[in-house]
Write an enzyme that holds these catalytic residues in place. Structure first.
Site, mmCIF file in Angstrom:
data_model
loop_
_atom_site.group_PDB
_atom_site.id
_atom_site.type_symbol
_atom_site.label_atom_id
_atom_site.label_comp_id
_atom_site.label_asym_id
_atom_site.label_seq_id
_atom_site.Cartn_x
_atom_site.Cartn_y
_atom_site.Cartn_z
ATOM 1 C CB THR A 40 -0.896 0.012 1.256
ATOM 2 O OG1 THR A 40 -1.541 -1.243 1.352
ATOM 3 C CG2 THR A 40 -1.928 1.122 1.178
ATOM 4 C CD GLU A 41 -1.372 5.152 -0.138
ATOM 5 O OE1 GLU A 41 -0.926 5.639 -1.197
ATOM 6 O OE2 GLU A 41 -2.566 5.246 0.202
ATOM 7 C CG LEU A 42 4.658 2.446 -4.447
ATOM 8 C CD1 LEU A 42 5.576 3.061 -5.493
ATOM 9 C CD2 LEU A 42 4.419 0.983 -4.794
ATOM 10 C CB SER A 92 -3.908 3.841 3.324
ATOM 11 O OG SER A 92 -4.207 4.020 1.960
#
Lengths: 425, 414
Positions: free
Chosen positions: B143-145, B346
């Protein structure tokens, strides 16, 4: 500058605004001559310093070192902000009666005393204007700056006599104070002032749009200058001052208890909050024409024991109440600006403000609600009291934000407007 | 010979409805809003972009390739609200030129808070992709790198993945270029693909910016920049949100035309080609190891976690959420567990960000709330209700009352 009230003679935000603005102008080196009507009746205006009514002298309490460029003139007039013609009438009669008692009726024939004052508010406003004109003849002024409707006729007259440009500063309109039940006389004075003014300063975009839509004024003429707040000496307090705090949370309403301020929405929300959170007290600080009805409403709603009415608070008491409060709520129905939320934030009290207010244009770190949305007000009150990180974040960001809203910037904007007016186009 | 590796992130959170403290309904999600956003984005982006990619794959006969990472919550919503989009993804999967990446089913930050939950969500996502497209993801993106050494070790230990993707942040690379394959520290098998943020952001953020000196960006110009990498890199990783096409950059900016002509211009240079992340992993040898002791992400200029965990509200909300894990799972109640997991997206924490609030920038655009405070209040009210649905009484006191140390150590711990 023509005003109504000035600290310590204040009953609302207008005096605070005039004080903040003139103080900041003083620092910018702008010379201000401030003329304000002075109320003579002790009983009805305990916050007014009584001087010899014929004196043009500066009251001692107004000789403030930090205001070296500001010169004060008080005129003997019972004008007071936030009055209606009815209450004015009562007050004037009361004053006359008391004077008669004082002078034992000797030489003080009723007619003689009465001639000192206008018989009604309308003529008093014009009498104030006439006195201002006399005063203005002795002054060298560049700009006439009139604060709110009672001083507009004076502003118009002074501007006409001196040939100087007129600025009217709109802190509030008749629509804010009275909803749709406007007093035609006040409306007419307001509109005349706005029409005759060379520039209008509105305290918010909210007010600017009322000026344009309700008074038919061209938008080119109306500038917005938001109010500011001065950082109070928060460090002056000791922890003992806050010793009153117990395990109950305190939610604060601070303002005049009038239709405009939405006190009933505060109480409806309070009842909802108490359904889920019993250990909360609601403090209503202020007075006003809805005071009795509001006290009755609290009783009707069965929350009388949870709502405290303090009456009108001054200086140190205001600071004390902010210090005690966990949350400040301003459910105003129509609020041109609203300085109190800035003061609350300045005292590290998080705020819930009505979207129908000018201050919501400048505050980001505040919770915003529609004044009529009682459920949402209650929801947010509970949230602030229940989730400490929310209170923490609102406080820390809010106090940072409020530091950026300085009177100095407001004064600079006014100065810029002055300059533009003085430059011949 | 630079290869161009496209990967598109496709995600829509399941947004909460307005939920006050006075309610006790267990319906937390705004079906109407979620449905209308899905349909809107499907029409502006997913459908036209999928059709375009499909056309290009057919036109270049397998020489144009891309990868997608589809979150579980997105696929759930597409199946429900826009099944027609699902069939276009099916068609893409059948070309054999499209790779699907692995990630957490709920687009969650669970790696930072619960390793068990993290692994369970990866498995759940793998099962979903296998079921829908008959394909087992071999490359992982968090998630979100969000990434650090520990994540790479954990992913390698799972045995399923050959590669992992993160941001080519300057401070982890130093003088090195993101245009090579690397190896995460302490890993033997797993390879690391790094996003070329400069070229990626030229498309994702700057494409329609008229103040940008390079505006207007043409396919020709962009292909030239890619070819310039020749001799100093093996692969140009262009990673971006899929919503870039048609939603962030509207159709009238010419974004679709840009994509339509890009493969042709890229392939015009004989040394260039397109590769999927798995092909990149197979084709090149890692040139170096990259050490990332602290957590990084692809967000904002800070490339850290502050967009989701930067203030006390965010930290408090996410701690309270993960504190419920054991209790929620003990109930064995599928609806309860799913509600709890949907709250992990997130996005819910992103809405509470106060960082750029004043500037009214990109954070605001994606935010369904008027303010971060409103989103926190709403989330906490929902969480409060969720907690009350677990039979067992809580043993941690009132929600929101978190020991100070936990709040403070949050970011370091991460």
């Amino acid at each position: 500058m023509l005003g109504w009230e000035f600290p310590p003679f204040i009953s609302g935000g207008l005096g605070t605004a005039c004080y903040g603005l003139t103080k900041a102008m003083n620092q910018l080196g702008i010379h201000v001559t401030f003329v304000l009507p002075k109320v003579v009746d002790e009983q009805y205006a305990t916050h007014v310093n009584l001087l010899n009514p014929n004196s043009y002298n500066v009251p001692p309490s107004l000789r403030i070192n930090e205001l070296q460029n500001v010169e004060f003139h008080t005129l003997d007039s019972p004008l007071e902000p936030y009055t209606t013609p009815d209450t004015y009438q009562q007050r004037i009669e009361e004053t006359i009666r008391r004077k008669q008692l004082l002078h034992g009726g000797a030489c003080g024939s009723q007619f003689f005393v009465k001639s000192d004052y206008g018989n009604d508010m309308y003529s008093e406003v014009h009498r104030y204007a006439a006195l201002c004109v006399e005063l203005a003849k002795q002054q060298d002024i560049d700009i006439v700056h009139a604060h709110d409707w009672m001083t507009y006729p004076a502003g118009i007259a002074v501007a006409a006599i001196t040939g100087k440009p007129l600025v009217v500063h709109v802190h509030s309109t008749e629509f804010d104070r009275s909803g749709e039940h406007v007093n035609q006389m006040i409306y007419d004075i307001e509109r005349q002032g706005m029409t005759r003014a060379d520039k209008i300063i509105a305290v918010s975009h909210f007010t600017r749009s009322i000026i344009i839509s309700r008074y038919g004024i061209s938008g080119d003429k109306v500038e917005v200058v938001h109010n500011g707040v001065d950082r109070n000496g928060t460090t002056d307090w000791t922890l003992e001052d806050a010793g009153i705090r117990n395990d109950e949370k305190i939610v604060l309403f601070l303002g005049r208890i009038t239709m405009q301020k939405g006190p009933e929405y505060f109480l409806y929300a309070a009842r909802k909050v108490l359904e889920v959170m019993p250990n909360v007290k609601f403090v209503m600080a202020g007075s006003g024409d809805m005071m009795h009805r509001t006290i009755e409403l609290a009783a009707e709603l069965g929350i009388g024991h949870k709502v405290l009415f303090t009456g009108f608070l001054r200086g140190p008491d205001v600071q004390k109440i902010y210090k005690m409060a966990d949350l400040y709520v301003m459910p105003s129905v129509s609020e041109p600006f609203g300085i109190a939320p800035l003061e609350a934030l300045d005292h590290d009290v998080p705020v819930i403000i009505s979207k129908q207010s000018g201050v919501s244009e400048v505050l980001i770190h505040a919770l915003k609600v529609d004044f009529w949305d009682v459920d949402e007000i209650a929801n947010k009150v509970v949230a602030v009291l229940k989730y400490p990180p929310l209170e923490m974040t609102l406080k820390s960001h809010g106090s940072f934000e409020v530091r950026k809203l300085r009177w100095k910037d407001s004064a600079r904007k006014c100065a810029k407007i002055y300059e533009e007016m003085l430059v011949p186009v | 010979m630079p290869s161009v590796c496209f990967y598109f992130q496709v995600h829509q959170p399941i947004r909460l409805r307005h939920y006050t403290v006075f309610e006790d309904s267990p319906q937390y999600f705004d079906d109407f809003k979620n449905g209308s956003v899905c349909k809107k984005v499907a029409n502006k982006c997913y459908l036209p972009a999928n059709r375009l990619i499909l056309d290009l794959i057919r036109k270049f006969d397998g020489r144009f390739k891309v990868a997608y990472s589809l979150t579980g919550v997105l696929l759930e919503q597409l199946q429900h609200y826009c099944p027609e989009v699902m069939s276009t993804f099916d068609a893409l999967a059948e070309t054999g030129c499209v790779e699907f990446l692995g990630e957490t089913y709920y687009h969650s930050l669970s790696f930072l808070y619960s390793r068990n939950e993290f692994v369970e969500q990866i498995h759940k996502h793998t099962e979903l992709i296998k079921g829908l497209f008959g394909y087992t993801p071999k490359v992982f993106r968090n998630t979100e790198l969000i990434y650090n050494n520990e994540l790479a070790t954990l992913i390698e230990a799972m045995g399923q993945f050959d590669g992992i993707i993160t941001e080519g942040a300057d401070h982890i690379l130093g003088h090195r270029s993101p245009d090579f394959l690397y190896q995460p520290r302490n890993c033997n098998h797993l390879k690391l693909l790094l996003k070329n943020y400069s070229l990626s952001d030229d498309i994702a953020f700057r494409f329609s910016n008229r103040d940008w000196p390079e505006w207007p960006l043409t396919a020709e110009k962009f292909a030239r920049w890619v070819s310039d990498v020749n001799g100093n890199g093996n692969v140009v990783n262009l990673f971006m949100d899929y919503e870039t096409f048609g939603e962030h950059q509207w159709e009238d900016t010419g974004i679709f035309n840009f994509v339509r002509h890009l493969p042709e211009k890229i392939l015009a240079h004989p040394d260039n080609d397109f590769k999927t992340p798995s092909e990149v992993v197979r084709s090149f040898a890692p040139v170096d190891t990259v050490n990332v002791p602290h957590v990084i992400s692809w967000a904002d200029t800070e490339r850290d976690l502050s967009a989701w965990l930067g203030n006390a509200m965010q930290s408090n909300a996410i701690h309270e959420l993960y504190r419920l894990e054991r209790k929620i799972k003990k109930t064995n109640n599928a609806k309860l567990i799913s509600d709890w997991r949907r709250l992990q997206a997130s996005d819910h924490f992103y809405y509470m960000c106060t960082k750029y609030f004043a500037d009214g920038d990109v954070h605001k655009y994606f935010n369904p709330y008027d303010s971060p405070y409103d989103s926190y209040i709403n989330f906490m009210n929902v969480l409060d209700n969720l907690q009350s649905r677990c039979s067992e009484p809580t043993n941690g006191g009132m929600l929101g009352e978190l020991p100070n140390e936990t709040i403070q150590t949050d970011l370091q711990l991460a």
